[in-house]
Design an enzyme around this catalytic site. Sequence first.
Site, PDB file in Angstrom:
ATOM      1  N   LEU A   1       1.258  -1.123  -0.088  1.00  0.00           N
ATOM      2  CA  LEU A   1      -0.030  -0.486   0.368  1.00  0.00           C
ATOM      3  C   LEU A   1       0.932   0.964  -0.378  1.00  0.00           C
ATOM      4  CD1 LEU A   1      -2.622  -0.345   2.660  1.00  0.00           C
ATOM      5  CD2 LEU A   1      -3.404  -0.227   0.670  1.00  0.00           C
ATOM      6  N   HIS A   2       0.951   2.432  -0.874  1.00  0.00           N
ATOM      7  CA  HIS A   2       1.770   3.540  -0.977  1.00  0.00           C
ATOM      8  C   HIS A   2       0.392   4.474  -1.407  1.00  0.00           C
ATOM      9  CE1 HIS A   2       1.889   2.130  -4.716  1.00  0.00           C
ATOM     10  NE2 HIS A   2       2.936   3.481  -4.989  1.00  0.00           N
ATOM     11  N   ARG A   3       0.379   3.995  -2.384  1.00  0.00           N
ATOM     12  CA  ARG A   3      -0.825   5.464  -2.669  1.00  0.00           C
ATOM     13  C   ARG A   3      -1.325   6.400  -1.887  1.00  0.00           C
ATOM     14  NH1 ARG A   3       0.205   4.713  -7.588  1.00  0.00           N
ATOM     15  NH2 ARG A   3       0.090   3.211  -8.322  1.00  0.00           N
TER      16      ARG A   3
ATOM     17  N   ARG B   1       6.184   6.208   2.525  1.00  0.00           N
ATOM     18  CA  ARG B   1       5.210   6.703   2.948  1.00  0.00           C
ATOM     19  C   ARG B   1       4.140   6.411   3.801  1.00  0.00           C
ATOM     20  NH1 ARG B   1       2.707  10.671  -0.031  1.00  0.00           N
ATOM     21  NH2 ARG B   1       3.122  11.105  -2.066  1.00  0.00           N
TER      22      ARG B   1
END
Length: 390
Positions: free
Chosen positions: A233-235, A268
């Site tokens: 997950l990084h969006r 992030r």
Amino acid sequence: MKILLVAGARPNFMKIAPLVRELRARTEAGKLGSWEDKTLFSNQTNQKNEKNEINYKIVHTGQHYDEEMSQVFFDELEIPAPDYHLNAGSGTHAEQTAKIMVAFERVCIEEQPNIVVVVGDVNSTLACSIVAKKMGIKVAHIEAGLRSRDWSMPEEINRVVTDSVSDYLFVTEKSGRENLLREGKRPESIFFVGHVMVDNLLYIKSRLEDTKLGSSEIGKLKKTLGEYAFLTLHRPSNVDDSETFHGIIAALNEISKDLPIIFPVHPRTRNALSRFSIRVSHSIHLLPPLSFLDSLYLWKDAKLVMTDSGGLQEETTALGIPCFTIRENTERPITIEEGTNTLVGNSKEGILAAYNEFKSGKKKIGIVPELWDGRASERIVKILSEFSVH
Ligand code: UD1
């Protein structure tokens, strides 16, 4: 003929690796005189029929800079050290893009390339394509034509702008061609070649030594868990908003009670977890960002992959592993239409509903999309080698 190959962020490295491999192989074969199809390098307009040798250099913009986000991929994927490192680093979109543009313009002035090759949809892709176009240099975009129609995604802006200035548009799936034609691109500039990322995946998979990794920490974790899901997950749309991120983790905490989850955490995302004080269940095993080999070693045997990455949606389809895409849209529709991908949205309810269906046995059986056969780089290099410098 001179080519500059640009890469800047993690998802770029696996896309340039097979191109470099192909360019190297052809250069070596050309030197040894054993390259069967020499006409590929023959310059059509040159009366003497001299070989149109391709001279390439690698430019790393430095958008990603941590060892685990960058150097480890160069080592594992056998990419030679970049000829130029622009050290752009992080920043706001404008800062990052501007830093790359200023530094890349200097490289172009020095090198005077005929073609700049950019891949994917990151800020480095956008920055370097604009610089090249304004200097009258041909731009080749690999992974062109993908569209999410979601203008809140920085990548969508990068894709549309890059395609609008590109002279060679190499597409991975048919939707890419249709999108580009709809936007008025000339059919002769569009080439459906398959996917360089699949070239890389198949190459590395054939070299993956399970036994070697078995005794490592991730090997032990894999063995202990037996069945597991693999998560990335990084969006910004998922992790930069507290409420959305809390909802996603609440769903994942619930799923992990049934199926443990292995979760390598992007920088992030790591920052967002601590900023929003989000509690993650003990059955979600947090790891630092993984190398390509370590990541593949884990996800290729996962019962389910959950992700918001673009690349993993495609890689899971290439290997037939079920994938949930935690997003509201995808620019890679072939993975849904033909592959193993399911769009599950990013709400707690949506993710859990999809998981319950999956658990009840409703699994997608996909097929491997057309031309995802490990030969995209070969096709691309052949097309580029026909470029005339005269
Ligand atoms: C970028 C791409 C995204 C891609 C993703 C893969 C854009 C607009 N986004 O997003 O399309 O899917 O890469 O990872 O180009 N950071 C580090 N170390 C690094 C790099 C970044 O700690 O080596 C941290 C910094 O705090 C930085 C943040 O991660 O501010 C975000 O990095 P950035 O490159 O801006 O965007 P990504 O989220 O990685």
